[in-house]
Design an enzyme around this catalytic site. Structure first.
Site, PDB file in Angstrom:
ATOM      1  N   GLY A  14       0.677  -1.144  -0.008  1.00 34.56           N
ATOM      2  CA  GLY A  14      -0.049   0.007  -0.044  1.00 34.56           C
ATOM      3  C   GLY A  14       0.814   1.248   0.055  1.00 34.56           C
ATOM      4  N   ASP A  15       0.204   2.426  -0.189  1.00 31.75           N
ATOM      5  CA  ASP A  15       0.743   3.597  -0.127  1.00 31.75           C
ATOM      6  C   ASP A  15       1.899   3.875  -1.336  1.00 31.75           C
ATOM      7  OD1 ASP A  15      -0.547   3.949   2.268  1.00 31.75           O
ATOM      8  OD2 ASP A  15       0.806   2.682   3.355  1.00 31.75           O
ATOM      9  N   GLY A  17       1.146   5.109  -3.922  1.00 36.36           N
ATOM     10  CA  GLY A  17       0.669   6.348  -4.907  1.00 36.36           C
ATOM     11  C   GLY A  17      -0.514   6.041  -5.915  1.00 36.36           C
ATOM     12  N   HIS A  43      -6.417   7.851  -0.094  1.00 31.52           N
ATOM     13  CA  HIS A  43      -5.980   7.939  -1.383  1.00 31.52           C
ATOM     14  C   HIS A  43      -5.604   9.737  -1.211  1.00 31.52           C
ATOM     15  CE1 HIS A  43      -7.552   4.459  -3.634  1.00 31.52           C
ATOM     16  NE2 HIS A  43      -6.582   4.286  -2.970  1.00 31.52           N
ATOM     17  N   LYS A 275       7.756   7.526  -6.893  1.00 33.69           N
ATOM     18  CA  LYS A 275       8.472   8.007  -5.625  1.00 33.69           C
ATOM     19  C   LYS A 275      10.094   8.240  -5.926  1.00 33.69           C
ATOM     20  CE  LYS A 275       5.681   9.146  -2.009  1.00 33.69           C
ATOM     21  NZ  LYS A 275       5.399   8.841  -0.281  1.00 33.69           N
TER      22      LYS A 275
HETATM   23  P1  IMP Z   1      -6.946  -3.317   8.589  1.00 33.03           P
HETATM   24  O1  IMP Z   1      -7.058  -3.146   7.105  1.00 33.03           O
HETATM   25  O2  IMP Z   1      -7.378  -1.829   9.211  1.00 33.03           O
HETATM   26  O3  IMP Z   1      -7.460  -4.367   9.275  1.00 33.03           O
HETATM   27  O4  IMP Z   1      -5.300  -3.381   8.777  1.00 33.03           O
HETATM   28  C1  IMP Z   1      -4.585  -4.361   8.521  1.00 33.03           C
HETATM   29  C2  IMP Z   1      -3.456  -3.974   7.902  1.00 33.03           C
HETATM   30  O5  IMP Z   1      -3.397  -3.315   6.564  1.00 33.03           O
HETATM   31  C3  IMP Z   1      -2.493  -2.944   8.918  1.00 33.03           C
HETATM   32  O6  IMP Z   1      -1.186  -3.149   8.636  1.00 33.03           O
HETATM   33  C4  IMP Z   1      -2.658  -1.671   7.963  1.00 33.03           C
HETATM   34  O7  IMP Z   1      -1.993  -0.728   8.547  1.00 33.03           O
HETATM   35  C5  IMP Z   1      -2.681  -2.306   6.513  1.00 33.03           C
HETATM   36  N1  IMP Z   1      -3.594  -1.245   5.855  1.00 33.03           N
HETATM   37  C6  IMP Z   1      -4.911  -1.217   5.604  1.00 33.03           C
HETATM   38  N2  IMP Z   1      -5.234  -0.318   4.801  1.00 33.03           N
HETATM   39  C7  IMP Z   1      -4.041   0.142   4.228  1.00 33.03           C
HETATM   40  C8  IMP Z   1      -3.823   1.093   3.226  1.00 33.03           C
HETATM   41  O8  IMP Z   1      -4.757   1.741   2.626  1.00 33.03           O
HETATM   42  N3  IMP Z   1      -2.516   1.365   3.187  1.00 33.03           N
HETATM   43  C9  IMP Z   1      -1.575   0.748   3.691  1.00 33.03           C
HETATM   44  N4  IMP Z   1      -1.784  -0.047   4.654  1.00 33.03           N
HETATM   45  C10 IMP Z   1      -3.112  -0.468   4.712  1.00 33.03           C
HETATM   46 MG    MG Z   2      -3.040   4.668   0.689  1.00 39.44          MG
END
Ligand code: IMP
Ligand code: MG
Length: 332
Positions: A14-15, A17, A43, A275
């Protein structure tokens, strides 16, 4: 009738971009859809020089496209309407947003359970896992039970469709480092849950980042890395703080072996490595490959190495025909 479907998704944790890239590509499509996740996603997009943050509404809203929130998504109605009010206040046409009647609803009890019992997994505390859990046990509430009909999607897909992933390959419930994952299918095949055949998929646009980050806990990102001064410079230069939680992200140099693995697993046809400007700003260029950490004098040397390693992987069967190195500021 659907002409074709293109899918944008994340190749790491994730993250990367994705939202910015989706926003740049959205004007070429008729529909922009989300297939997974909910308010855990964050986002950030730039439109006409202004920064917007969203969690659930697909990036197509910024270019006036019909936006679908699919049956595989989970929705917190309060947060949803908060986002709708924010977008409407910024002048966007929120009547374009439609929700699948089969999307599941996050309740206060889900959020409470997440906060009380799942903190050790580093979740975002948005009630994601308990909501998907109720879905699977077939006890959950769905959008059709709580939303007025004006918000509900009629299930029609037509024209050129862009599907926008949330979270990424290594957070996938089946393929990530379980239990340090999210509860949905982040792999691009999950997009088919919107209601189209996998054969409609045309481009599989995978977005990666030139260094690795992870929001929340994960033993793959040892806390000893927190003491690394060079990596701390990357965090600061890259603004690696969660969009949803504000937490400082765990960071490491790009693990190219894992990237090649996620490219192959997901069938990526176009790879965007985002990035790159962050490493240029910091002036340090490192990559893990086949068990060693490689150091480069500049970005071009590093790019040549990455392209070479992916080229070798191609011989062993991946489908990439295009690699773009992108900068965070410009997003392509
Ligand atoms: P949950 O989706 O809130 O249950 O989180 C589970 C794991 O996924 C954790 O490590 C969060 O930090 C990660 N996570 C959930 N959504 C995102 C996102 O949109 N970007 C990055 N990490 C995410
Ligand atoms: Mg994100």
């Amino acid at each position: 009738m659907i002409d074709y479907v293109d899918v944008i998704y994340g190749l790491a944790w994730g993250d990367e971009g994705k939202g910015k890239i989706a926003n740049v590509l959205a004007p070429k499509y008729d529909l922009v859809c989300r297939w997974n996740g909910g308010p855990n996603a964050g986002h950030t997009v730039y439109q006409n020089g202004k920064r917007y943050k969203t969690h659930l509404v697909p990036s197509g809203i910024f270019s006036g496209k019909r936006c679908i929130i699919g049956p595989g998504c989970v929705i917190n109605p309060n947060k949803f309407f908060e986002e709708i009010r924010y977008l409407r206040g910024e002048g966007f046409d929120t009547s374009l947003v439609k929700i699948s009647p089969a999307a599941h609803i996050i309740t206060e009890a889900h959020i409470d359970y997440d906060k009380r019992h799942l903190g050790h997994l580093g979740t975002t505390g948005q009630g994601i896992a308990p909501c998907y859990s109720d879905k699977m046990i077939r006890g959950g509430k769905r959008a059709v039970d709580v939303f007025e009909s004006q918000w509900l999607w009629d299930g029609e897909l037509h024209g050129k469709v862009l599907c926008e992933g949330a979270q990424s390959v290594w957070l996938d419930i089946d393929h990530g480092d379980y239990p340090y994952v999210t509860s949905s299918t982040t792999m691009p095949y999950g997009a088919c849950s919107l209601g189209f055949s996998p054969r409609k998929i045309n481009r599989l646009i995978g977005v990666a980042k030139i260094y690795d980050t992870k929001s929340g806990t994960d033993p793959l990102f040892p806390t000893s890395l927190w003491d690394d001064q060079e990596l701390d410079e990357v965090i600061q230069a890259g603004g690696e703080f969660g969009t949803t939680t504000g937490r400082k992200r765990l960071v490491n140099w790009l693990n190219l072996d894992k990237l090649i693995q996620s490219v192959k697993l997901s069938g990526c046809t176009e790879l965007i490595i985002n990035k790159c400007d962050v490493l240029e700003k910091v002036g340090i260029f490192k990559v893990y490959h086949k068990g060693s950490l490689h150091n480069f004098k500049d970005l071009s040397e590093m790019k040549v190495f990455i392209i070479g390693a992916i080229g070798d992987a191609q011989m062993e069967g991946s489908d990439i025909h295009d690699i773009t190195f992108s900068s965070h500021q410009e997003a392509l």
